[in-house]
Design an enzyme around this catalytic site. Structure first.
Site, PDB file in Angstrom:
ATOM      1  CG  ASP A 127      -2.112  -0.953   1.030  1.00 39.37           C
ATOM      2  OD1 ASP A 127      -2.164  -1.638  -0.009  1.00 39.37           O
ATOM      3  OD2 ASP A 127      -2.959  -1.027   1.934  1.00 39.37           O
ATOM      4  NE  ARG A 167      -0.898   4.533  13.496  1.00 39.32           N
ATOM      5  CZ  ARG A 167      -0.342   3.475  12.941  1.00 39.32           C
ATOM      6  NH1 ARG A 167       0.982   3.357  12.915  1.00 39.32           N
ATOM      7  NH2 ARG A 167      -1.069   2.523  12.398  1.00 39.32           N
ATOM      8  CG  ASP A 215      -4.071   4.688  12.875  1.00 43.50           C
ATOM      9  OD1 ASP A 215      -4.002   5.020  14.071  1.00 43.50           O
ATOM     10  OD2 ASP A 215      -3.761   3.561  12.460  1.00 43.50           O
ATOM     11  CB  SER A 221      -5.604  -5.486   8.017  1.00 48.20           C
ATOM     12  OG  SER A 221      -6.526  -4.903   8.921  1.00 48.20           O
TER      13      SER A 221
END
Length: 285
Positions: A18, A100, A129, A183
């Site tokens: 990705d 993050r 996110d 995922s």
């Protein structure tokens, strides 16, 4: 109002399919020079392939940043979060969330260092996110341009993404042609799994979903006793042996793994109004 195309973009880059597609899309869509940043947060993956893949996609050696942030992650983010007893939905130990801001901070530092006028993340437009990344960027650099491909590009299906990858000679692993069963996001604190086989909350998560723990049924029937030493609210030793923050959490992860500790199966609320089921494992936490 149409914004001018960015000249140089710092991309949060994992080396996976990705973000490799995003890298090439930034080049083709904006004609921008791309700088890649890959953070070692203890996700357990070999990071050298990320460098090799970036080079193959035309990124200059001086524009590839791979940083070991494990000690900073645990010391300055995980431990303060534990001191605050921060929980989401009253249960979730914020394993993905807390990484993050650190990634965003380092991206902004790199952007300043290389003179970039934009930063880019690979978070989808449906999850939390994207908010974590972007609030981090803007808090540190209010005028930075933020590019969020999943909210911007014209791709409407997985097949469109794979076709773009083939057209631009981005390597595609054989298993990527089929749908992944779920995922995963991982770092030194935890792993989270969601999607596909986990979509129906009425169906128990298959055992193969769990990444970091053995099943409680398979755990020893005798207790494992350890002593954790603390200073000023932070753990500093196990059984009298002083350890750095990342080393200590790594050791606790093994204890948790071996004793079937740290699993959570949760349907949570996302910031954008959706609900999402996640299977989280935080054995050391």
């Amino acid at each position: 109002m149409t914004l001018p195309a960015p000249k140089k973009v710092v991309l949060a880059y994992s080396g996976g399919l990705d973000t490799s597609i995003i890298l090439k899309w930034l080049q083709t869509e904006y004609g921008a020079e791309v700088v890649t940043f890959t953070a070692d947060l203890g996700q357990g993956e070999e990071l050298a392939p990320a460098r090799e893949k970036a080079l193959k996609l035309g990124i200059k050696e001086e524009n590839i940043f791979i940083d070991d942030l494990r000690e900073e992650f645990v010391r300055d983010y995980v431990f303060p979060m534990f001191r605050a007893n921060a929980l989401y939905e009253g249960q979730y130990l914020l394993g993905t969330s807390i990484a993050r801001p650190l990634i965003a901070k380092r991206q902004i530092e790199i952007a300043r260092q290389v003179g970039a006028d934009a930063v880019c993340h690979g978070a989808t437009g449906k999850g939390n996110d994207q908010v974590r990344f972007e609030l981090g960027y803007y808090a540190l650099e209010p005028d930075i341009r933020v590019i969020a491909p999943w909210r911007e590009w014209a791709f409407r299906s997985r097949e469109h993404l794979l076709d773009f990858a083939e057209k631009h000679q981005i390597p595609i692993a054989k298993d990527k042609r089929g749908e992944a069963p779920f995922s995963v996001d991982a770092n030194l604190l935890h792993s989270s799994s969601e999607g596909k086989v986990l979509e129906d909350p009425a169906v128990e998560a298959p055992e193969f979903v769990h990444q970091r723990t053995i099943a409680p049924e398979d755990a020893p029937d005798t207790p494992t006793v350890i002593t954790i030493g603390f200073e000023k609210g932070d753990p500093v030793s196990i059984n009298g042996e002083a350890m750095s923050p990342a080393t200590l959490l790594t050791a606790l992860n093994q204890y948790g793994h071996d004793n079937g500790i740290g699993r959570l199966d949760l349907v949570e609320n996302r910031f954008v109004g959706m609900k999402s089921r996640g299977v989280y494992e935080t054995p050391g936490g």
